[in-house]
Every structure is written in C-alpha cells, then in structure tokens.
Design an enzyme around this catalytic site. Structure first.
Site, short mmCIF file in Angstrom:
data_model
loop_
_atom_site.label_atom_id
_atom_site.label_comp_id
_atom_site.label_asym_id
_atom_site.label_seq_id
_atom_site.Cartn_x
_atom_site.Cartn_y
_atom_site.Cartn_z
N HIS A 268 -7.87 1.37 1.88
CA HIS A 268 -7.78 0.90 3.28
C HIS A 268 -8.60 1.82 4.21
CE1 HIS A 268 -5.09 -1.64 6.11
NE2 HIS A 268 -6.28 -1.43 6.65
N GLU B 164 0.85 -1.20 0.00
CA GLU B 164 0.00 0.00 0.00
C GLU B 164 0.88 1.25 0.00
OE1 GLU B 164 -2.80 -0.33 3.25
OE2 GLU B 164 -3.67 -2.16 2.42
N1 LIG Z 1 -9.98 -2.67 6.29
C1 LIG Z 1 -9.81 -2.09 7.44
O1 LIG Z 1 -9.72 -0.86 7.54
C2 LIG Z 1 -9.74 -2.92 8.67
C3 LIG Z 1 -10.15 -2.39 9.90
C4 LIG Z 1 -10.14 -3.21 11.03
C5 LIG Z 1 -9.66 -4.52 10.92
N2 LIG Z 1 -9.21 -4.99 9.72
C6 LIG Z 1 -8.72 -6.37 9.58
O2 LIG Z 1 -9.84 -7.25 9.63
C7 LIG Z 1 -9.39 -8.55 10.05
C8 LIG Z 1 -10.36 -9.11 11.09
O3 LIG Z 1 -10.39 -8.27 12.23
P1 LIG Z 1 -11.10 -8.77 13.59
O4 LIG Z 1 -11.07 -7.64 14.53
O5 LIG Z 1 -12.39 -9.43 13.27
O6 LIG Z 1 -10.06 -9.90 14.03
P2 LIG Z 1 -10.30 -11.10 15.04
O7 LIG Z 1 -8.94 -11.45 15.55
O8 LIG Z 1 -11.38 -10.76 16.00
O9 LIG Z 1 -10.84 -12.29 14.09
C9 LIG Z 1 -10.04 -12.98 13.18
C10 LIG Z 1 -10.63 -14.37 13.08
O10 LIG Z 1 -9.99 -15.06 11.99
C11 LIG Z 1 -9.78 -16.40 12.38
N3 LIG Z 1 -8.73 -16.95 11.50
C12 LIG Z 1 -7.42 -16.66 11.49
N4 LIG Z 1 -6.81 -17.32 10.49
C13 LIG Z 1 -7.78 -18.02 9.86
C14 LIG Z 1 -7.78 -18.88 8.74
N5 LIG Z 1 -6.64 -19.12 8.05
N6 LIG Z 1 -8.94 -19.45 8.37
C15 LIG Z 1 -10.09 -19.21 9.05
N7 LIG Z 1 -10.15 -18.40 10.13
C16 LIG Z 1 -9.00 -17.81 10.52
C17 LIG Z 1 -9.40 -16.29 13.84
O11 LIG Z 1 -9.55 -17.53 14.51
C18 LIG Z 1 -10.39 -15.23 14.32
O12 LIG Z 1 -11.61 -15.80 14.73
C19 LIG Z 1 -7.98 -8.35 10.58
O13 LIG Z 1 -7.06 -8.82 9.62
C20 LIG Z 1 -7.85 -6.85 10.72
O14 LIG Z 1 -6.52 -6.41 10.54
C21 LIG Z 1 -9.26 -4.23 8.59
#
Ligand SMILES: NC(=O)c1ccc[n+]([C@@H]2O[C@H](COP(=O)([O-])OP(=O)(O)OC[C@H]3O[C@@H](n4cnc5c(N)ncnc54)[C@H](O)[C@@H]3O)[C@@H](O)[C@H]2O)c1
Length: 399
Positions: A281, A258
């Site tokens: 993002h 990015e």
């Molecule tokens: N686009 C954005 O601006 C933005 C903002 C906030 C969060 N995010 C991203 O969103 C994602 C999710 O955030 P969250 O707060 O829900 O995280 P979280 O940690 O609450 O949930 C992630 C889930 O993914 C599961 N997981 C991990 N690897 C896996 C796989 N290979 N297969 C299946 N399940 C798997 C974990 O067990 C967990 O339940 C993160 O990567 C975070 O960085 C992006």
C-alpha cells in the site's frame, strides 16, 4: 496565532504557516490524549498525522483551537462529529498523492509487460535466462481504466504520452482526456483492454466489483492492476486466472486485509505467483507526496484561520469563498435552522452594512455563511449578531 505540528510534518508546512504570520511549534512525536489535554490550550491550529488521536476530551480541553489539519489522507483519527459540534474545522489532503499513484502504475505496466518480477528473481537466484518470450512493448497496447477520477484521468494523460491507447469506464459522467475513449459498460472495456487498471473509490457498492466473471471477460494474456481498494477484488479468483495463464501478470498495492503494524506478516493467496508485483500500500507514499500534503494542508489551515474558508473541510459546511483581498469578511457558523440567513441580513441592514458578496453551505445540522462587506463591523455589531441562539461561532477578518 499559534500552530502546533506533531509527527514530523514536512518542513514546507512550517514555512507556509510562518509566511502567513503563525508562530509554529514543531514536534517529531505523536501526543497521547493526556498530553493533548495539557498542551492544547493556547494552540489555534493543530497538525497531526495518523498516530495522534483527537478525542472529544482533547477537543474540550482545546479551548483556543480553530482547526485540525490531518497531514495525511485519512481522518478517522479525529472525532469528526465532536470537532464539528465545537466548531473546529478538520482538513486533510485527499488528492496530494495522485501523481505518486499514477507513476507507480505506469512503472508496473512496463514491468509486467516485460515480465520483470520473474526476471529479477531469477537473476538474484543466479540464473541467466535471456529471452524475449512473453516480453512486450507497451506502445500501441490498450489500457482500460476503471474509475476515471483524479487518479484515473492523470493516468490517462501519462499513459497516452507513452503511446498507450486509453479506454475508460466510469459510472459518473466524466470528460475524456486527450484521445481516451469512454466505454459504455465495464464489459466493453474488459473485452478490449490489454491492461486493466482499477481506480474506483471505496463506496460500499464497489466491494467485490472484480471477481471470477470479470477476470474471465478480460482478454487472454492481459494484465491486471489494482492500486485502488483491496475489497474491490476477489484475490482467490485472481490467483486462479493467473495460474491458468489467462491473466499474464498482475500488480496489487492494496489488499482486502492489510497488516496493521510495520513488520507484521503479510498473508495473501497471491504470494509466490509468477509475474505478480505485490507492494505494501505504497502507491501514494513518496517524499514528494509528503511535501505536497504539507503545503496543501497548511494552506487550508491558514485559509480557514485568516479568511474563514472551509472548502475541503471534512466536517464543517464547505463554503467556496474566494481569497479575501479587499474589505472585510464575517464567517458565521450556526445551527442549520430556517431563518438564520434572513436574521443575519436583517441585522447587517440595521447596522447599515453593505454586503458585497455572500456564500452559504449547509452540512447536516450546521450551516455556514461567509459575508464579505466593504467596512469592518464594529465589535458591538459582531457581539449583537453572535447573541442569536443558533450561533456556534461568529468571526470577522480584514484583508
Ligand atoms: N494505493 C494507494 O496508496 C492509494 C493512494 C491514493 C488513492 N488510492 C485509491 O485510489 C482510488 C481512486 O482515487 P481518486 O482520488 O482517483 O478517487 P476519485 O473519487 O477522484 O475517483 C474515483 C472514480 O471512480 C468512479 N467509480 C466509482 N465506482 C465505480 C464503478 N463501480 N465503476 C466505474 N467507476 C466507478 C467514480 O465515479 C470516480 O470518477 C480510491 O479508491 C483511493 O482510495 C490509493
């Protein structure tokens, strides 16, 4: 106690801290290391966003500093081990933008199903192309959520409210919300979902999770969304599957590489494709999320300074102690060596102090114990416990 908030932190943080008795100074700009060194003596709580770097040198100068609040998601602008070594707690707001991400994804599911990206482009080009071809309602369609954590579960609830059927796959045990159905494997999910949305975390093992094999296993004409992490998806494979028509549309908010600064060029093999939504993002970037972050981090800073609560601290042992509503509390951050708790309790017994509750957590080389007692300890008693060689700090508070 004084709190200094930099980088235009939301006013709700000021309100939250003032209500808890802090004197708050608000600045709109970030500070350089030299400015921090000059300004931090006398400051107990520091609030920053991503443009202020908290170095070991700045921490050394901050002789009164108890905690740093990162009013954002990331904490890599703070030297976390240096802060921990000095007993300075660091907090952030990892989940305050969950709802914002979910709303963006819901909007994208509808926009892709109606092929809005290409329709709006054609209208801007002056072309009236009224047709129902390729446009669908989302009602009754199956949404496959990969990663059923904070964002995945909230998406599940909202999607069901819109009439989508939800299936999910998570590597951890997660309770299904509403009528959502757990899939035993990713392949099972891919075979059934009309829309696949990724919400996995950024653990290293997730790099390249989604490539040619996974796209090929998705249903023909299905939709793909990634608002999780850029490194999870092979964009070249995604491009090929969009060009072949196997994937009918995609929305990407995150990318393997990015741009670093505002205005930098965005390069991606996904540029210029039909029915592809590209966003910089911004999944979590809303005014509401900023307000939520302001409230959340300010609350964590106050809870730490006034009650010794460290839950959700990213660098100190995270103790889940309740709000201090009666009696007194002693917080004891120490080097994690055997016997500290026994010594503390022996000292308390010697002072005739009755312990009503005790909470302990360790994290790496540190341990933190919170002890609730009926009567406040005398200054002499506190000083005598704090004399132990493993002490980093010992503080006491009253309700
Ligand atoms: N686009 C954005 O601006 C933005 C903002 C906030 C969060 N995010 C991203 O969103 C994602 C999710 O955030 P969250 O707060 O829900 O995280 P979280 O940690 O609450 O949930 C992630 C889930 O993914 C599961 N997981 C991990 N690897 C896996 C796989 N290979 N297969 C299946 N399940 C798997 C974990 O067990 C967990 O339940 C993160 O990567 C975070 O960085 C992006």
């Amino acid at each position: 106690m004084k709190a200094l908030l930099l980088e235009n932190i939301h006013p709700v943080a000021v309100e939250t801290l003032e209500r808890r008795g802090f004197e708050v100074e608000l600045r709109s700009a970030a500070m350089s290391e030299d400015e921090l060194v000059a300004e931090l003596p006398g400051v107990h709580l520091l609030g920053i966003r991503s443009n202020t770097t908290m170095t070991a040198r700045a921490l050394d100068a901050a002789t009164d500093l108890l905690a740093v609040g990162c009013f954002c998601i990331g904490t890599n602008q703070v030297d976390l081990p240096a802060a921990a070594a000095r007993g300075v707690a660091v907090f952030n707001a990892p989940y305050s933008n969950t709802r914002s991400v979910v709303e963006l994804v819901i909007g994208e599911i509808i926009a892709l199903a109606r092929r809005l990206p290409e329709k709006t482009l054609r209208m801007h080009d002056g072309l009236w192309d009224k047709s129902a071809a390729g446009s669908h309602e989302i009602r009754g369609r199956t949404l496959g959520i990969v990663g059923y954590g904070n964002i995945g579960t909230q998406l599940s609830n909202l999607a069901e409210a819109l009439g989508l059927r939800v299936i999910f796959f998570d590597t951890a045990d997660r309770l299904a919300h509403g009528n959502a159905r757990r899939m035993r494997t990713l392949d099972e999910l891919l075979a059934e979902a009309d829309v696949v949305s990724l919400h996995v975390d950024g653990r290293p093992g997730n790099a390249g999770l989604f490539g040619a094999e996974q796209f090929a296993k998705m249903k023909p004409r299905s939709l793909f969304i990634n608002a999780a992490r850029g490194m999870v998806v092979d964009d070249v494979s995604l491009r090929e599957h969009i060009l072949s028509g196997h994937i009918a549309g995609a929305a990407l908010d995150v990318f393997p590489v990015e741009p670093k600064a505002q205005g930098d060029e965005f390069t991606s093999v996904l540029r210029g494709l039909d029915n592809v939504i590209l966003t910089p993002h911004v999944g979590g970037s809303t005014q509401e999320a900023q307000e939520e972050i302001g409230w959340f981090v300010a609350g964590k800073l106050a809870g730490f300074a006034l009650e010794g609560r460290t839950e959700l601290s990213v660098n100190l042992p995270a103790v889940q102690a309740p709000q201090l509503s009666v009696g007194s509390r002693i917080g004891y951050l120490h080097v994690n060596v055997p016997g500290v708790l026994a010594d503390l309790n022996a000292q308390l017994a010697e002072q005739g102090v009755n312990v009503s509750a005790q909470y302990l957590a360790t994290h790496g080389e540190q341990g933190y114990v919170v002890t609730d007692v009926a009567e406040p300890l005398t200054e002499a008693a506190v000083a005598s416990i704090a004399e132990a060689p493993s002490t980093i700090w010992l503080r006491s508070w009253s309700a």
